[in-house]
Motif scaffolding. Structure first.
Motif, PDB file in Angstrom:
ATOM      1  N   PHE A 165     -10.362   8.174 -15.728  1.00  0.00           N
ATOM      2  CA  PHE A 165      -9.997   8.779 -14.561  1.00  0.00           C
ATOM      3  C   PHE A 165     -11.257   9.048 -13.579  1.00  0.00           C
ATOM      4  N   TYR A 166     -11.056   9.239 -12.442  1.00  0.00           N
ATOM      5  CA  TYR A 166     -12.296   9.516 -11.665  1.00  0.00           C
ATOM      6  C   TYR A 166     -13.260   8.629 -11.577  1.00  0.00           C
ATOM      7  N   GLY A 167     -13.287   7.382 -11.438  1.00  0.00           N
ATOM      8  CA  GLY A 167     -14.183   6.280 -11.572  1.00  0.00           C
ATOM      9  C   GLY A 167     -14.161   5.648 -12.794  1.00  0.00           C
ATOM     10  N   GLY A 168     -13.031   5.432 -13.172  1.00  0.00           N
ATOM     11  CA  GLY A 168     -12.722   4.449 -14.263  1.00  0.00           C
ATOM     12  C   GLY A 168     -13.490   3.111 -14.065  1.00  0.00           C
ATOM     13  N   VAL A 169     -13.619   2.546 -13.115  1.00  0.00           N
ATOM     14  CA  VAL A 169     -14.377   1.377 -12.821  1.00  0.00           C
ATOM     15  C   VAL A 169     -14.951   1.471 -11.559  1.00  0.00           C
ATOM     16  N   ARG A 170     -14.777   2.147 -10.479  1.00  0.00           N
ATOM     17  CA  ARG A 170     -15.412   2.485  -9.455  1.00  0.00           C
ATOM     18  C   ARG A 170     -15.058   3.950  -8.940  1.00  0.00           C
ATOM     19  N   LYS A 171     -15.649   4.792  -8.039  1.00  0.00           N
ATOM     20  CA  LYS A 171     -15.309   5.941  -7.413  1.00  0.00           C
ATOM     21  C   LYS A 171     -13.888   5.703  -6.709  1.00  0.00           C
ATOM     22  N   ASN A 172     -13.095   6.634  -7.310  1.00  0.00           N
ATOM     23  CA  ASN A 172     -11.711   6.813  -6.804  1.00  0.00           C
ATOM     24  C   ASN A 172     -10.692   5.919  -7.573  1.00  0.00           C
ATOM     25  N   GLU A 173     -11.412   5.309  -8.668  1.00  0.00           N
ATOM     26  CA  GLU A 173     -10.163   4.634  -9.340  1.00  0.00           C
ATOM     27  C   GLU A 173      -9.897   5.005 -10.551  1.00  0.00           C
ATOM     28  N   VAL A 188      -7.297   2.093  -1.039  1.00  0.00           N
ATOM     29  CA  VAL A 188      -7.334   1.149   0.083  1.00  0.00           C
ATOM     30  C   VAL A 188      -8.162   2.008   1.238  1.00  0.00           C
ATOM     31  N   TYR A 189      -9.097   1.286   1.700  1.00  0.00           N
ATOM     32  CA  TYR A 189     -10.138   1.803   2.714  1.00  0.00           C
ATOM     33  C   TYR A 189      -9.659   1.309   4.178  1.00  0.00           C
ATOM     34  N   ASP A 190      -9.955   2.342   5.086  1.00  0.00           N
ATOM     35  CA  ASP A 190      -9.994   2.061   6.384  1.00  0.00           C
ATOM     36  C   ASP A 190     -11.171   1.299   6.775  1.00  0.00           C
ATOM     37  N   SER A 191     -11.090  -0.165   7.286  1.00  0.00           N
ATOM     38  CA  SER A 191     -12.484  -0.931   7.606  1.00  0.00           C
ATOM     39  C   SER A 191     -13.491  -0.279   8.539  1.00  0.00           C
ATOM     40  N   GLU A 192     -12.773   0.538   9.318  1.00  0.00           N
ATOM     41  CA  GLU A 192     -13.670   0.992  10.344  1.00  0.00           C
ATOM     42  C   GLU A 192     -14.424   2.204   9.993  1.00  0.00           C
ATOM     43  N   ASN A 193     -13.570   3.059   9.346  1.00  0.00           N
ATOM     44  CA  ASN A 193     -14.411   4.396   9.096  1.00  0.00           C
ATOM     45  C   ASN A 193     -14.612   4.488   7.511  1.00  0.00           C
ATOM     46  N   MET A 220       0.697  -1.195  -0.081  1.00  0.00           N
ATOM     47  CA  MET A 220      -0.082   0.086   0.206  1.00  0.00           C
ATOM     48  C   MET A 220       0.873   1.248  -0.079  1.00  0.00           C
ATOM     49  N   ILE A 221       0.319   2.169  -0.904  1.00  0.00           N
ATOM     50  CA  ILE A 221       1.080   3.547  -0.754  1.00  0.00           C
ATOM     51  C   ILE A 221       0.360   4.365  -0.216  1.00  0.00           C
ATOM     52  N   LYS A 222       0.932   5.338   0.896  1.00  0.00           N
ATOM     53  CA  LYS A 222       0.082   6.105   1.491  1.00  0.00           C
ATOM     54  C   LYS A 222      -0.190   7.477   1.003  1.00  0.00           C
ATOM     55  N   LYS A 223      -0.954   7.351  -0.084  1.00  0.00           N
ATOM     56  CA  LYS A 223      -1.296   8.456  -0.855  1.00  0.00           C
ATOM     57  C   LYS A 223      -2.734   8.204  -1.559  1.00  0.00           C
ATOM     58  N   HIS A 224      -3.592   9.230  -1.456  1.00  0.00           N
ATOM     59  CA  HIS A 224      -4.984   9.113  -2.258  1.00  0.00           C
ATOM     60  C   HIS A 224      -4.698   8.860  -3.401  1.00  0.00           C
ATOM     61  N   PRO A 225      -5.638   8.031  -4.124  1.00  0.00           N
ATOM     62  CA  PRO A 225      -5.504   7.656  -5.444  1.00  0.00           C
ATOM     63  C   PRO A 225      -5.696   8.896  -6.648  1.00  0.00           C
ATOM     64  N   ASP A 226      -6.163   9.807  -6.208  1.00  0.00           N
ATOM     65  CA  ASP A 226      -6.230  10.962  -7.012  1.00  0.00           C
ATOM     66  C   ASP A 226      -4.787  11.724  -7.306  1.00  0.00           C
ATOM     67  N   HIS A 227      -3.914  11.480  -6.271  1.00  0.00           N
ATOM     68  CA  HIS A 227      -2.625  11.966  -6.401  1.00  0.00           C
ATOM     69  C   HIS A 227      -2.013  11.314  -7.700  1.00  0.00           C
ATOM     70  N   PHE A 228      -2.248  10.199  -8.254  1.00  0.00           N
ATOM     71  CA  PHE A 228      -1.706   9.561  -9.344  1.00  0.00           C
ATOM     72  C   PHE A 228      -2.243  10.022 -10.635  1.00  0.00           C
ATOM     73  N   LYS A 229      -3.603  10.652 -10.699  1.00  0.00           N
ATOM     74  CA  LYS A 229      -4.418  11.013 -11.910  1.00  0.00           C
ATOM     75  C   LYS A 229      -3.597  11.896 -12.796  1.00  0.00           C
ATOM     76  N   ASP A 230      -2.749  12.861 -12.231  1.00  0.00           N
ATOM     77  CA  ASP A 230      -1.982  14.008 -13.028  1.00  0.00           C
ATOM     78  C   ASP A 230      -0.702  13.305 -13.840  1.00  0.00           C
ATOM     79  N   ALA A 231      -0.161  12.318 -13.036  1.00  0.00           N
ATOM     80  CA  ALA A 231       0.814  11.480 -13.764  1.00  0.00           C
ATOM     81  C   ALA A 231       0.254  10.543 -14.873  1.00  0.00           C
ATOM     82  N   LEU A 232      -0.821   9.961 -14.496  1.00  0.00           N
ATOM     83  CA  LEU A 232      -1.286   9.204 -15.468  1.00  0.00           C
ATOM     84  C   LEU A 232      -1.815   9.876 -16.798  1.00  0.00           C
ATOM     85  N   ALA A 233      -2.709  11.175 -16.449  1.00  0.00           N
ATOM     86  CA  ALA A 233      -3.153  12.095 -17.612  1.00  0.00           C
ATOM     87  C   ALA A 233      -1.682  12.518 -18.233  1.00  0.00           C
ATOM     88  N   SER A 234      -0.683  12.787 -17.648  1.00  0.00           N
ATOM     89  CA  SER A 234       0.247  13.272 -18.258  1.00  0.00           C
ATOM     90  C   SER A 234       1.529  12.370 -19.005  1.00  0.00           C
TER      91      SER A 234
END
Length: 166
Positions: free
Chosen positions: A67-75, A116-121, A1-15
């Motif tokens: 991007f932004y929900g390619g399969v599911r939200k935040n993917e 990756v989701y926190d199972s509690e919250n 697991m990488i401790k970054k939100h998936p949206d941090h990767f969107k710009d790199a993929l778009a570029s």
């Protein structure tokens, strides 16, 4: 697991066209060729550097950004395929290039960025990246070069994406 939100990767993929040569040392250039009439895919040409005495390669394929929900939200998905690229090859693989480069085929390349989701919250705590690549590198390549270069190139592609995430 990488401790970054998936949206941090969107710009790199778009570029991808600009960043991939910086992310992977085998990739010399990635050129935009054309968008299809529905603007849902982009034709791209990748020029790859191969070790001497092998000829450098060219891959011409369609790029499908989801991007932004390619399969599911935040993917986010970035898919490459040569399916239906006959017109791209006819118009963008010149006779000069045919002499200089070996044509390699991208059967499928996928970058799939998933939260990756926190199972509690049920909050996003990080990201996983799934990468798949299948190709035909064109002509004969000694097994030792395939074994030395192939896995390293895949790992460098994923590391490069992680390093270029904002």
């Amino acid at each position: 697991m990488i401790k970054k939100h998936p949206d941090h990767f969107k710009d790199a993929l778009a570029s991808f066209n600009e960043l991939f040569p910086k992310m992977n040392p085998v990739v010399k250039h990635v050129y935009h060729l054309v968008h299809d009439k529905h603007n849902c895919r982009e034709g791209v040409k990748s020029v790859l550097k191969f070790p001497y005495p092998l000829k450098n390669r060219v891959m011409i394929s369609w790029k499908y950004p989801k991007f932004y929900g390619g399969v599911r939200k935040n993917e986010h998905l970035l898919i490459f395929s040569e399916e239906g690229n006959k017109d791209l090859l006819e118009h963008h693989f010149t006779s000069t290039e045919k002499k200089e480069f070996e044509l390699a085929r991208t059967i499928l390349r996928v970058f799939w960025v998933k939260p990756v989701y926190d199972s509690e919250n049920n909050t996003i705590i990080g990201t996983t990246i799934r990468y798949a690549f299948s190709s035909d590198t064109g002509s004969s390549i000694p097994k030792w070069i395939q074994n030395a270069v192939g896995p390293k190139t895949a790992l460098e592609s994923v590391r490069g994406l992680i390093n270029h995430a904002v």
